[in-house]
Design a protein around this motif. Structure first.
Motif, short mmCIF file in Angstrom:
data_model
loop_
_atom_site.label_atom_id
_atom_site.label_comp_id
_atom_site.label_asym_id
_atom_site.label_seq_id
_atom_site.Cartn_x
_atom_site.Cartn_y
_atom_site.Cartn_z
N ALA A 7 0.50 5.26 -5.50
CA ALA A 7 0.47 6.69 -5.20
C ALA A 7 -0.46 6.91 -4.01
O ALA A 7 -1.62 6.49 -4.04
N GLY A 8 0.08 7.53 -2.96
CA GLY A 8 -0.66 7.63 -1.71
C GLY A 8 -0.33 6.46 -0.81
O GLY A 8 -1.15 6.04 0.01
N ILE A 9 0.89 5.96 -0.94
CA ILE A 9 1.29 4.77 -0.20
C ILE A 9 1.31 5.01 1.31
O ILE A 9 1.22 4.07 2.10
N ASN A 10 1.40 6.27 1.71
CA ASN A 10 1.43 6.60 3.14
C ASN A 10 0.04 6.84 3.73
O ASN A 10 -0.08 7.16 4.91
N ALA A 12 -4.14 5.47 4.39
CA ALA A 12 -4.78 4.24 4.84
C ALA A 12 -5.07 3.29 3.67
O ALA A 12 -4.75 2.10 3.73
N MET A 13 -5.67 3.81 2.60
CA MET A 13 -5.97 2.96 1.45
C MET A 13 -4.70 2.47 0.77
O MET A 13 -4.62 1.33 0.32
N GLY A 14 -3.69 3.33 0.71
CA GLY A 14 -2.41 2.94 0.13
C GLY A 14 -1.77 1.79 0.87
O GLY A 14 -1.19 0.88 0.27
N GLN A 15 -1.87 1.81 2.18
CA GLN A 15 -1.29 0.74 2.99
C GLN A 15 -2.08 -0.56 2.85
O GLN A 15 -1.50 -1.64 2.80
N TYR A 16 -3.41 -0.47 2.80
CA TYR A 16 -4.20 -1.68 2.55
C TYR A 16 -3.84 -2.28 1.19
O TYR A 16 -3.70 -3.50 1.05
N ALA A 17 -3.71 -1.41 0.18
CA ALA A 17 -3.38 -1.89 -1.17
C ALA A 17 -1.99 -2.50 -1.20
O ALA A 17 -1.77 -3.54 -1.85
N THR A 18 -1.05 -1.89 -0.51
CA THR A 18 0.32 -2.42 -0.47
C THR A 18 0.33 -3.82 0.12
O THR A 18 0.98 -4.74 -0.42
N LYS A 19 -0.36 -4.01 1.20
CA LYS A 19 -0.43 -5.34 1.83
C LYS A 19 -1.05 -6.36 0.89
O LYS A 19 -0.57 -7.50 0.77
N MET A 20 -2.12 -5.96 0.19
CA MET A 20 -2.78 -6.88 -0.74
C MET A 20 -1.84 -7.26 -1.88
O MET A 20 -1.73 -8.43 -2.26
N ILE A 21 -1.12 -6.27 -2.44
CA ILE A 21 -0.21 -6.53 -3.55
C ILE A 21 0.94 -7.42 -3.11
O ILE A 21 1.39 -8.31 -3.86
N ASN A 22 1.42 -7.22 -1.90
CA ASN A 22 2.51 -8.05 -1.38
C ASN A 22 2.13 -9.53 -1.35
O ASN A 22 3.01 -10.41 -1.44
N ASP A 23 0.84 -9.81 -1.21
CA ASP A 23 0.35 -11.19 -1.14
C ASP A 23 -0.22 -11.69 -2.45
O ASP A 23 -0.74 -12.82 -2.51
N LEU A 24 -0.14 -10.88 -3.51
CA LEU A 24 -0.77 -11.22 -4.79
C LEU A 24 0.26 -11.77 -5.77
O LEU A 24 1.22 -11.09 -6.12
N ASP A 25 0.05 -13.00 -6.21
CA ASP A 25 0.97 -13.62 -7.15
C ASP A 25 1.04 -12.83 -8.45
O ASP A 25 0.01 -12.41 -8.99
N GLY A 26 2.25 -12.63 -8.93
CA GLY A 26 2.46 -11.97 -10.21
C GLY A 26 2.54 -10.46 -10.14
O GLY A 26 2.67 -9.80 -11.17
N GLN A 42 11.30 2.50 3.60
CA GLN A 42 10.70 1.27 3.08
C GLN A 42 10.07 0.40 4.17
O GLN A 42 8.94 -0.10 4.01
N ALA A 43 10.76 0.21 5.27
CA ALA A 43 10.23 -0.64 6.35
C ALA A 43 8.96 -0.02 6.93
O ALA A 43 8.02 -0.74 7.28
N LYS A 44 8.91 1.28 7.01
CA LYS A 44 7.75 1.99 7.57
C LYS A 44 6.50 1.72 6.76
O LYS A 44 5.39 1.65 7.31
N TYR A 45 6.67 1.57 5.44
CA TYR A 45 5.52 1.38 4.56
C TYR A 45 5.39 -0.05 4.07
O TYR A 45 4.67 -0.32 3.10
N HIS A 46 6.11 -0.97 4.71
CA HIS A 46 5.97 -2.41 4.48
C HIS A 46 6.26 -2.82 3.04
O HIS A 46 5.53 -3.62 2.45
N VAL A 47 7.33 -2.26 2.49
CA VAL A 47 7.76 -2.64 1.15
C VAL A 47 9.22 -3.09 1.22
O VAL A 47 9.92 -2.84 2.21
N SER A 48 9.69 -3.74 0.17
CA SER A 48 11.05 -4.26 0.16
C SER A 48 12.06 -3.12 0.05
O SER A 48 11.73 -2.00 -0.35
N ALA A 49 13.29 -3.44 0.36
CA ALA A 49 14.37 -2.44 0.30
C ALA A 49 14.60 -1.95 -1.12
O ALA A 49 15.16 -0.87 -1.33
N ASP A 50 14.17 -2.74 -2.12
CA ASP A 50 14.37 -2.37 -3.52
C ASP A 50 13.27 -1.43 -4.04
O ASP A 50 13.40 -0.87 -5.13
N THR A 51 12.22 -1.26 -3.28
CA THR A 51 11.11 -0.38 -3.70
C THR A 51 11.56 1.07 -3.66
O THR A 51 12.11 1.53 -2.66
#
Length: 259
Positions: A7-10, A12-26, A42-51
């Motif tokens: 929540a708040g993916i758009n 600054a903190m949301g984007q940092y968190a998204t990047k971290m989660i994308n690299d986090l196993d599990g 989806q591409a704008k916020y660096h998440v998969s097309a299924d998000t």
């Protein structure tokens, strides 16, 4: 695989968190919430097309996440977390601005729903340690003031970290009032007051998140300071919270209580 709604993916903190989660196993970002965003971004916020992306709470339906990671705004955080708990989603909250009554209400709701979660005024390890050290120092230095400095876009004042610091200090010192007879020639020049602890808030461009706790004693002084120069510094704490939230039996206040 743990599904996380950011929540708040758009922001600054949301984007940092998204990047971290994308690299986090599990873990995976299964959904995002943000004012004005829409499906197709989806591409704008660096998440998969299924998000799944939502522009408001009203748009969210179905079983979309196991964890609700909130980096929104003070006006949104209470209804957000209430929504998450009512839909069986464990909240991890980095947004400040909740009142004591709101926190108690959410803790009761989490208990009623049998869910654990975390509300953390600050995910930075330096800030958590500052609070711990300040609480200890308060036993020996009852005269204390707090200065917190943040970027110009921060909405709430004082910061959640500064207020939490004041509460911890108040728990560990004798009731004390500094300079009760001060004459203010400019209203509120002495800052806010929490049980005799003065809190001063600074909002300026160029700052991220900084706090000083100043203790004064006869012939000596002690200053404890922490500085967060980049929002990436908060991600180690967010990672710990995501990994431990399923082990929590209630809604915990403060990252220090799960370390």
């Amino acid at each position: 695989m743990q599904r996380v709604l950011v929540a708040g993916i758009n922001g600054a903190m949301g984007q940092y968190a998204t990047k971290m989660i994308n690299d986090l196993d599990g873990f995976e970002v299964s959904a995002g919430l943000g004012l004005g965003i829409k499906d197709g971004d989806q591409a704008k916020y660096h998440v998969s097309a299924d998000t799944k992306l939502y522009g408001s709470l009203d748009e969210i339906d179905g079983d979309v996440a196991d964890i609700w990671l909130d980096f929104t705004a003070p006006v949104a955080v209470y209804p957000d977390v209430k929504f998450a708990l009512n839909h069986g989603i464990r909240p991890v909250v980095g947004t400040t601005g909740l009142t004591d009554d709101q926190e108690k209400d959410l803790q009761q709701l989490a208990k009623d729903k049998g869910l654990g979660g975390l509300i953390a005024p600050n995910f930075g390890m330096s800030a958590v340690l500052l609070m711990k050290f300040a609480k200890e120092a308060a036993k020996y230095f009852p005269d204390v003031e707090i200065i917190e400095m943040h970027h110009e876009d921060k909405k709430d004042a004082p910061s959640g970290t500064a207020l939490s610091t004041a509460k911890l200090i108040a728990e560990n010192r004798e009731p004390h009032q500094t300079s009760p007879d001060t004459i203010e020639t400019l209203k509120d020049v002495r800052g806010g007051d929490y049980e005799g602890i003065k809190i001063h808030s600074v909002r300026l461009p160029g700052y991220v998140a900084h706090e000083q706790v100043l203790f004064g004693g006869k012939g000596e002084a002690l200053t404890i300071r922490q500085d967060s120069f980049d929002r990436s510094s908060f991600m180690s704490g967010v990672k710990v919270a995501l990994q431990k939230v399923n082990d929590l039996n209630g809604l915990v206040i403060g990252l220090e209580n799960i370390l």
